[in-house]
Design a protein around this motif. Structure first.
Motif, mmCIF file in Angstrom:
data_model
loop_
_atom_site.group_PDB
_atom_site.id
_atom_site.type_symbol
_atom_site.label_atom_id
_atom_site.label_comp_id
_atom_site.label_asym_id
_atom_site.label_seq_id
_atom_site.Cartn_x
_atom_site.Cartn_y
_atom_site.Cartn_z
ATOM 1 N N HIS A 8 0.831 -1.204 0.000
ATOM 2 C CA HIS A 8 0.000 0.000 0.000
ATOM 3 C C HIS A 8 0.871 1.262 0.000
ATOM 4 O O HIS A 8 0.511 2.268 -0.630
ATOM 5 N N ARG A 9 1.995 1.240 0.679
ATOM 6 C CA ARG A 9 2.902 2.389 0.654
ATOM 7 C C ARG A 9 3.482 2.592 -0.745
ATOM 8 O O ARG A 9 3.614 3.712 -1.234
ATOM 9 N N ILE A 10 3.824 1.476 -1.393
ATOM 10 C CA ILE A 10 4.339 1.556 -2.760
ATOM 11 C C ILE A 10 3.289 2.172 -3.677
ATOM 12 O O ILE A 10 3.581 3.059 -4.486
ATOM 13 N N ALA A 11 2.055 1.697 -3.552
ATOM 14 C CA ALA A 11 0.977 2.209 -4.406
ATOM 15 C C ALA A 11 0.792 3.703 -4.201
ATOM 16 O O ALA A 11 0.562 4.451 -5.169
ATOM 17 N N ARG A 12 0.899 4.174 -2.969
ATOM 18 C CA ARG A 12 0.725 5.602 -2.702
ATOM 19 C C ARG A 12 1.862 6.420 -3.305
ATOM 20 O O ARG A 12 1.667 7.541 -3.767
ATOM 21 N N GLN A 13 3.070 5.846 -3.315
ATOM 22 C CA GLN A 13 4.168 6.560 -3.970
ATOM 23 C C GLN A 13 3.949 6.627 -5.480
ATOM 24 O O GLN A 13 4.234 7.651 -6.119
ATOM 25 N N PHE A 14 3.452 5.540 -6.058
ATOM 26 C CA PHE A 14 3.166 5.569 -7.492
ATOM 27 C C PHE A 14 2.050 6.564 -7.807
ATOM 28 O O PHE A 14 2.088 7.244 -8.832
ATOM 29 N N ASP A 15 1.063 6.632 -6.935
ATOM 30 C CA ASP A 15 -0.037 7.568 -7.169
ATOM 31 C C ASP A 15 0.467 9.007 -7.191
ATOM 32 O O ASP A 15 0.051 9.819 -8.025
ATOM 33 N N GLY A 20 -0.712 10.075 -14.007
ATOM 34 C CA GLY A 20 -0.850 11.328 -14.725
ATOM 35 C C GLY A 20 0.387 11.724 -15.499
ATOM 36 O O GLY A 20 0.401 12.791 -16.136
ATOM 37 N N ARG A 21 1.423 10.897 -15.485
ATOM 38 C CA ARG A 21 2.672 11.227 -16.168
ATOM 39 C C ARG A 21 3.011 10.172 -17.220
ATOM 40 O O ARG A 21 2.708 8.987 -17.060
ATOM 41 N N THR A 22 3.681 10.609 -18.268
ATOM 42 C CA THR A 22 4.148 9.678 -19.297
ATOM 43 C C THR A 22 5.348 8.915 -18.755
ATOM 44 O O THR A 22 6.225 9.487 -18.099
ATOM 45 N N VAL A 23 5.367 7.617 -19.043
ATOM 46 C CA VAL A 23 6.376 6.732 -18.465
ATOM 47 C C VAL A 23 7.188 6.052 -19.563
ATOM 48 O O VAL A 23 6.635 5.547 -20.540
ATOM 49 N N GLU A 24 8.506 6.089 -19.403
ATOM 50 C CA GLU A 24 9.386 5.269 -20.232
ATOM 51 C C GLU A 24 9.651 3.980 -19.457
ATOM 52 O O GLU A 24 9.905 4.022 -18.255
ATOM 53 N N ALA A 25 9.592 2.854 -20.140
ATOM 54 C CA ALA A 25 9.789 1.565 -19.485
ATOM 55 C C ALA A 25 10.862 0.761 -20.201
ATOM 56 O O ALA A 25 10.970 0.793 -21.429
ATOM 57 N N SER A 26 11.646 0.040 -19.419
ATOM 58 C CA SER A 26 12.669 -0.838 -19.974
ATOM 59 C C SER A 26 12.869 -2.014 -19.037
ATOM 60 O O SER A 26 12.415 -1.990 -17.887
ATOM 61 N N SER A 27 13.541 -3.037 -19.528
ATOM 62 C CA SER A 27 13.835 -4.215 -18.715
ATOM 63 C C SER A 27 15.328 -4.495 -18.790
ATOM 64 O O SER A 27 15.782 -5.312 -19.598
ATOM 65 N N GLY A 41 6.018 4.902 -23.180
ATOM 66 C CA GLY A 41 5.357 5.968 -23.904
ATOM 67 C C GLY A 41 3.919 6.204 -23.495
ATOM 68 O O GLY A 41 3.292 7.172 -23.934
ATOM 69 N N ARG A 42 3.382 5.349 -22.642
ATOM 70 C CA ARG A 42 2.011 5.518 -22.166
ATOM 71 C C ARG A 42 2.003 6.338 -20.879
ATOM 72 O O ARG A 42 3.025 6.459 -20.193
ATOM 73 N N SER A 43 0.837 6.839 -20.512
ATOM 74 C CA SER A 43 0.668 7.545 -19.240
ATOM 75 C C SER A 43 0.069 6.600 -18.213
ATOM 76 O O SER A 43 -0.834 5.816 -18.530
ATOM 77 N N ALA A 44 0.575 6.673 -16.982
ATOM 78 C CA ALA A 44 -0.026 5.927 -15.878
ATOM 79 C C ALA A 44 -1.313 6.640 -15.471
ATOM 80 O O ALA A 44 -1.332 7.866 -15.331
ATOM 81 N N THR A 45 -2.390 5.886 -15.300
ATOM 82 C CA THR A 45 -3.692 6.507 -15.043
ATOM 83 C C THR A 45 -4.298 6.144 -13.690
ATOM 84 O O THR A 45 -5.138 6.876 -13.176
ATOM 85 N N GLU A 46 -3.886 5.040 -13.108
ATOM 86 C CA GLU A 46 -4.460 4.621 -11.820
ATOM 87 C C GLU A 46 -3.555 3.573 -11.196
ATOM 88 O O GLU A 46 -2.848 2.844 -11.901
ATOM 89 N N VAL A 47 -3.582 3.492 -9.878
ATOM 90 C CA VAL A 47 -2.849 2.443 -9.185
ATOM 91 C C VAL A 47 -3.716 1.886 -8.069
ATOM 92 O O VAL A 47 -4.447 2.624 -7.404
ATOM 93 N N ARG A 48 -3.655 0.579 -7.887
ATOM 94 C CA ARG A 48 -4.402 -0.082 -6.821
ATOM 95 C C ARG A 48 -3.467 -1.055 -6.091
ATOM 96 O O ARG A 48 -2.606 -1.676 -6.708
ATOM 97 N N ALA A 49 -3.674 -1.179 -4.798
ATOM 98 C CA ALA A 49 -3.002 -2.217 -4.015
ATOM 99 C C ALA A 49 -4.079 -3.062 -3.359
ATOM 100 O O ALA A 49 -5.021 -2.520 -2.767
ATOM 101 N N VAL A 50 -3.945 -4.359 -3.478
ATOM 102 C CA VAL A 50 -4.846 -5.285 -2.794
ATOM 103 C C VAL A 50 -3.976 -6.357 -2.159
ATOM 104 O O VAL A 50 -3.316 -7.124 -2.862
ATOM 105 N N GLU A 57 -2.328 0.957 -13.758
ATOM 106 C CA GLU A 57 -3.008 1.078 -15.045
ATOM 107 C C GLU A 57 -2.338 2.123 -15.930
ATOM 108 O O GLU A 57 -1.886 3.159 -15.454
ATOM 109 N N PHE A 58 -2.304 1.814 -17.235
ATOM 110 C CA PHE A 58 -1.805 2.741 -18.239
ATOM 111 C C PHE A 58 -2.900 2.991 -19.274
ATOM 112 O O PHE A 58 -3.955 2.361 -19.242
ATOM 113 N N ASP A 59 -2.629 3.925 -20.192
ATOM 114 C CA ASP A 59 -3.585 4.241 -21.250
ATOM 115 C C ASP A 59 -4.117 2.974 -21.925
ATOM 116 O O ASP A 59 -3.410 1.961 -22.021
ATOM 117 N N ASP A 60 -5.352 3.069 -22.414
ATOM 118 C CA ASP A 60 -5.982 2.004 -23.206
ATOM 119 C C ASP A 60 -6.216 0.733 -22.398
ATOM 120 O O ASP A 60 -6.096 -0.385 -22.927
#
Length: 332
Positions: A8-15, A20-27, A41-50, A57-60
């Motif tokens: 839940h702390r991680i999710a709050r940091q992501f929130d 709301g920001r565009t994210v570059e991702a790599s592995s 290249g997508r924007s993060a739109t929501e985060v949930r912790a369960v 969540e990202f676009d689309d």
């Protein structure tokens, strides 16, 4: 293993830092190259912790599911906006059920459990972070950006100011909305997600029909979400409940108190970043406990030491491959 409060702390940091920001991702490790390419290249739109799982969540309608498992952790670098509901930028810890503690002085945990730079499996923070309520730039002028990759990084998520590196997860996969819903549907109630009263009824209904020992049921994520080895041991001791009692033989009032205590403890864990399970401490004892796990728990990691209540030696045994700590007198 990281327990529910960490996720839940991680999710709050992501929130605060990614939604709301565009994210570059790599592995960098090479084990999630295709998934990272889809995210980039997508924007993060929501985060949930369960429970112990996070869904970003990202676009689309694209979702990233991460389960840290035994060894996973997120390392953060750059500018970190601190969620006001958790520990503040200078290490200040919130006060939940203690009084008289000096909240303006940092309380630093000897194991890094309260770190905002590396959350998950215990480890030394590998990155330098400036944490603040306002965006003021990178950690220090002249720091390399993006930061160099250190070790086996499954996934790197990067914005213009913040970097998050995922290491050692049990699961890191892309899911559709239907797959996310199916994953969550299998999980037991989480006090920070579900209606607390409804969660209590769900939890009680499952436990009172199960022949499985209560000490195993509390670790079953299909029964209740987020409880790991530390919280399991501490919840059972606080309830003075024998861990070997079949769920259906545990008194109804004890079952319900276990749930209500979990509601209390996970809130403290999210706020402080530490699995504080002792009550009624004076200010000096509270600060000592916040700084050291050895002074924070009733029975966990205290095998062979005297019970803090009755003096009997704390027992440790293996239960489903995990260490179970309990007092054979207080919890007889």
């Amino acid at each position: 293993m990281p327990e529910g409060h960490s996720v839940h702390r991680i999710a709050r940091q992501f929130d605060r830092n990614f939604v709301g920001r565009t994210v570059e991702a790599s592995s960098p490790q090479g084990r999630f190259v295709e998934g990272a390419a889809v995210i980039s290249g997508r924007s993060a739109t929501e985060v949930r912790a369960v429970g112990k799982q996070m869904f970003l969540e990202f676009d689309d309608d694209l979702w990233l599911r991460v389960h840290l498992g035994m060894y996973g952790a997120w390392d953060f670098a750059g500018e970190i906006l601190v969620d006001p509901t958790i520990a503040s930028a200078n290490g200040r810890m919130g006060q939940t059920n203690q009084r008289g503690t000096d909240l303006d002085a940092p309380i630093l945990d000897d194991a890094g459990e309260n770190s905002l730079t590396s959350i998950g499996a215990p480890r030394r923070a590998r990155v330098h972070v400036r944490m603040s309520e306002q965006t003021t730039g990178l950690a220090d002028e002249g720091d390399e950006w993006p930061p160099p990759v250190v070790g086996q990084v499954r996934l790197r998520l990067l914005t213009s100011t913040t970097c998050a590196d995922l290491r050692g997860p049990t699961a890191c996969e892309l899911q559709t909305p239907d797959e996310v819903a199916a994953t969550i549907a299998k999980l037991g109630p989480d006090p920070l997600v579900d209606d607390v009263a409804e969660g209590e009824e769900r939890f009680a209904a499952v436990v009172r029909r199960k022949p499985t020992p209560i000490g195993l049921l509390l670790m079953d994520q299909n029964v209740v979400s987020g409880i790991g080895n530390v919280y399991r041991a501490e919840l059972l001791f606080r309830a003075r409940q024998n861990p070997h009692t079949p769920g259906r033989e545990v008194p109804e009032d004890v079952i319900r108190e276990l749930w209500r205590d979990w509601v209390r403890l996970i809130a403290i864990g999210v706020e402080t970043g530490q699995m504080m399970t002792m009550d009624g401490l004076d200010p000096a004892s509270y600060r000592k406990a916040m700084a050291s796990r050895d002074d924070r728990h009733w029975v966990y990691h205290r095998a062979g030491l005297p019970c803090r209540v009755c003096g009997t030696s704390i027992v440790v045994e293996e239960a489903a491959g995990r260490k179970l700590y309990w007092c054979p007198r207080c919890q007889a």
